[in-house]
Design a protein around this motif. Structure first.
Motif, PDB file in Angstrom:
ATOM      1  N   ASP A  11       0.808  -1.215   0.000  1.00 44.94           N
ATOM      2  CA  ASP A  11       0.000   0.000   0.000  1.00 44.94           C
ATOM      3  C   ASP A  11       0.845   1.271   0.000  1.00 44.94           C
ATOM      4  N   GLY A  12       2.170   1.117  -0.113  1.00 38.23           N
ATOM      5  CA  GLY A  12       3.056   2.273  -0.123  1.00 38.23           C
ATOM      6  C   GLY A  12       3.351   2.839   1.253  1.00 38.23           C
ATOM      7  N   GLU A  13       3.024   2.091   2.308  1.00 37.65           N
ATOM      8  CA  GLU A  13       3.263   2.545   3.673  1.00 37.65           C
ATOM      9  C   GLU A  13       4.647   2.091   4.143  1.00 37.65           C
ATOM     10  N   VAL A  14       5.298   2.948   4.915  1.00 37.78           N
ATOM     11  CA  VAL A  14       6.617   2.627   5.450  1.00 37.78           C
ATOM     12  C   VAL A  14       6.490   1.541   6.503  1.00 37.78           C
ATOM     13  N   HIS A  15       7.410   0.572   6.465  1.00 39.29           N
ATOM     14  CA  HIS A  15       7.453  -0.484   7.480  1.00 39.29           C
ATOM     15  C   HIS A  15       8.874  -0.982   7.612  1.00 39.29           C
ATOM     16  N   MET A  16       9.139  -1.647   8.712  1.00 36.10           N
ATOM     17  CA  MET A  16      10.449  -2.262   8.925  1.00 36.10           C
ATOM     18  C   MET A  16      10.416  -3.638   8.272  1.00 36.10           C
ATOM     19  N   VAL A  17      11.416  -3.939   7.464  1.00 31.32           N
ATOM     20  CA  VAL A  17      11.484  -5.198   6.738  1.00 31.32           C
ATOM     21  C   VAL A  17      11.573  -6.357   7.731  1.00 31.32           C
ATOM     22  N   ASP A  18      10.816  -7.422   7.475  1.00 30.29           N
ATOM     23  CA  ASP A  18      10.858  -8.619   8.313  1.00 30.29           C
ATOM     24  C   ASP A  18      11.996  -9.504   7.826  1.00 30.29           C
ATOM     25  N   VAL A  19      13.032  -9.646   8.660  1.00 28.01           N
ATOM     26  CA  VAL A  19      14.174 -10.479   8.293  1.00 28.01           C
ATOM     27  C   VAL A  19      14.154 -11.811   9.047  1.00 28.01           C
ATOM     28  N   GLY A  20      13.053 -12.105   9.722  1.00 29.58           N
ATOM     29  CA  GLY A  20      12.950 -13.291  10.569  1.00 29.58           C
ATOM     30  C   GLY A  20      13.206 -14.605   9.858  1.00 29.58           C
ATOM     31  N   ALA A  21      12.815 -14.727   8.610  1.00 30.01           N
ATOM     32  CA  ALA A  21      12.965 -15.997   7.897  1.00 30.01           C
ATOM     33  C   ALA A  21      14.346 -16.155   7.260  1.00 30.01           C
ATOM     34  N   LYS A  22      15.136 -15.101   7.258  1.00 31.98           N
ATOM     35  CA  LYS A  22      16.462 -15.172   6.644  1.00 31.98           C
ATOM     36  C   LYS A  22      17.428 -15.958   7.522  1.00 31.98           C
ATOM     37  N   SER A  23      18.385 -16.601   6.882  1.00 29.66           N
ATOM     38  CA  SER A  23      19.446 -17.279   7.619  1.00 29.66           C
ATOM     39  C   SER A  23      20.582 -16.287   7.858  1.00 29.66           C
ATOM     40  N   PRO A  24      21.189 -16.342   9.045  1.00 36.28           N
ATOM     41  CA  PRO A  24      22.323 -15.453   9.301  1.00 36.28           C
ATOM     42  C   PRO A  24      23.487 -15.778   8.371  1.00 36.28           C
ATOM     43  N   SER A  25      24.215 -14.754   7.982  1.00 36.08           N
ATOM     44  CA  SER A  25      25.420 -14.941   7.177  1.00 36.08           C
ATOM     45  C   SER A  25      26.422 -13.865   7.559  1.00 36.08           C
ATOM     46  N   GLN A  26      27.671 -14.091   7.162  1.00 38.32           N
ATOM     47  CA  GLN A  26      28.725 -13.109   7.402  1.00 38.32           C
ATOM     48  C   GLN A  26      28.506 -11.922   6.470  1.00 38.32           C
ATOM     49  N   ARG A  27      28.496 -10.733   7.032  1.00 37.07           N
ATOM     50  CA  ARG A  27      28.286  -9.515   6.253  1.00 37.07           C
ATOM     51  C   ARG A  27      29.313  -8.486   6.679  1.00 37.07           C
ATOM     52  N   GLN A  28      29.724  -7.682   5.718  1.00 38.42           N
ATOM     53  CA  GLN A  28      30.717  -6.646   5.990  1.00 38.42           C
ATOM     54  C   GLN A  28      30.435  -5.445   5.103  1.00 38.42           C
ATOM     55  N   ALA A  29      30.736  -4.264   5.609  1.00 36.49           N
ATOM     56  CA  ALA A  29      30.638  -3.050   4.808  1.00 36.49           C
ATOM     57  C   ALA A  29      31.776  -2.120   5.197  1.00 36.49           C
ATOM     58  N   VAL A  30      32.225  -1.352   4.200  1.00 32.88           N
ATOM     59  CA  VAL A  30      33.239  -0.320   4.415  1.00 32.88           C
ATOM     60  C   VAL A  30      32.700   0.972   3.827  1.00 32.88           C
ATOM     61  N   ALA A  31      32.708   2.012   4.648  1.00 32.77           N
ATOM     62  CA  ALA A  31      32.305   3.346   4.197  1.00 32.77           C
ATOM     63  C   ALA A  31      33.447   4.309   4.485  1.00 32.77           C
ATOM     64  N   THR A  32      33.509   5.373   3.692  1.00 32.32           N
ATOM     65  CA  THR A  32      34.555   6.372   3.885  1.00 32.32           C
ATOM     66  C   THR A  32      33.949   7.761   3.979  1.00 32.32           C
ATOM     67  N   SER A  33      34.720   8.639   4.567  1.00 34.47           N
ATOM     68  CA  SER A  33      34.386  10.055   4.586  1.00 34.47           C
ATOM     69  C   SER A  33      35.699  10.818   4.600  1.00 34.47           C
ATOM     70  N   LYS A  34      35.593  12.132   4.527  1.00 38.90           N
ATOM     71  CA  LYS A  34      36.777  12.982   4.522  1.00 38.90           C
ATOM     72  C   LYS A  34      36.409  14.292   5.187  1.00 38.90           C
TER      73      LYS A  34
END
Length: 159
Positions: A11-34
């Motif tokens: 319906d176009g309404e904001v909601h928090m994504v349900d991640v309950g059915a997902k399997s955990p996995s290794q995740r990584q992110a790198v961000a930069t600033s200056k």
């Protein structure tokens, strides 16, 4: 990757994504600033000669805290039990600037891009706060995601 925004329901309404059915996995992110500043402010930050104290040490801790508290700042982020947060701050004498890199890892059901971006941003903001008495015209940016790995959307690396 679909073009559908995941934080909107049918319906176009904001909601928090349900991640309950997902399997955990290794995740990584790198961000930069200056953050760029006057030569006077740069030297004071680099040498730890600020009235507020060690700007780089405080900024590093602030970046770690920002990563850990991202879900409290960004409304639709899930709280995550991060396994690693590493903040790197490298001086560049030629441009009177500091390059900031934030690496974040988790074994979880959702990624850590927002945590890395928050960490890089708050690290830069903290340096600004610590040095603003010497230079209010400091410039922050760009702040950007450099890479991420893990999860359904796969790997990403900025070219």
């Amino acid at each position: 990757m679909s073009g559908k925004l995941t934080h909107l329901n049918e319906d176009g309404e904001v909601h928090m994504v349900d991640v309950g059915a997902k399997s955990p996995s290794q995740r990584q992110a790198v961000a930069t600033s200056k953050i760029s500043m006057s030569t006077e402010a740069f030297k004071a930050v680099l040498n730890g000669n600020l009235k507020k104290g060690d700007a780089l040490g405080v900024a590093r801790v602030a970046g770690i805290m920002a990563a850990k508290n991202t879900a409290n700042m960004i409304p639709l982020c899930h709280p995550l039990a991060l396994t690693k947060v590493e903040i790197s701050i490298e001086p560049d004498d030629a441009t009177a600037s500091f390059a900031i890199s934030a690496l974040v890892r988790v074994e979880g059901k959702t990624g850590v891009e927002m945590e890395a971006l928050s960490a890089a941003s708050v690290t830069a903001l903290t340096i600004y706060d610590m040095a603003k008495a010497l230079d209010k015209s400091m410039i922050i940016g760009p702040t950007q995601l450099e890479q991420k790995s893990g999860g359904k959307s796969g790997n990403y690396k900025r070219e």
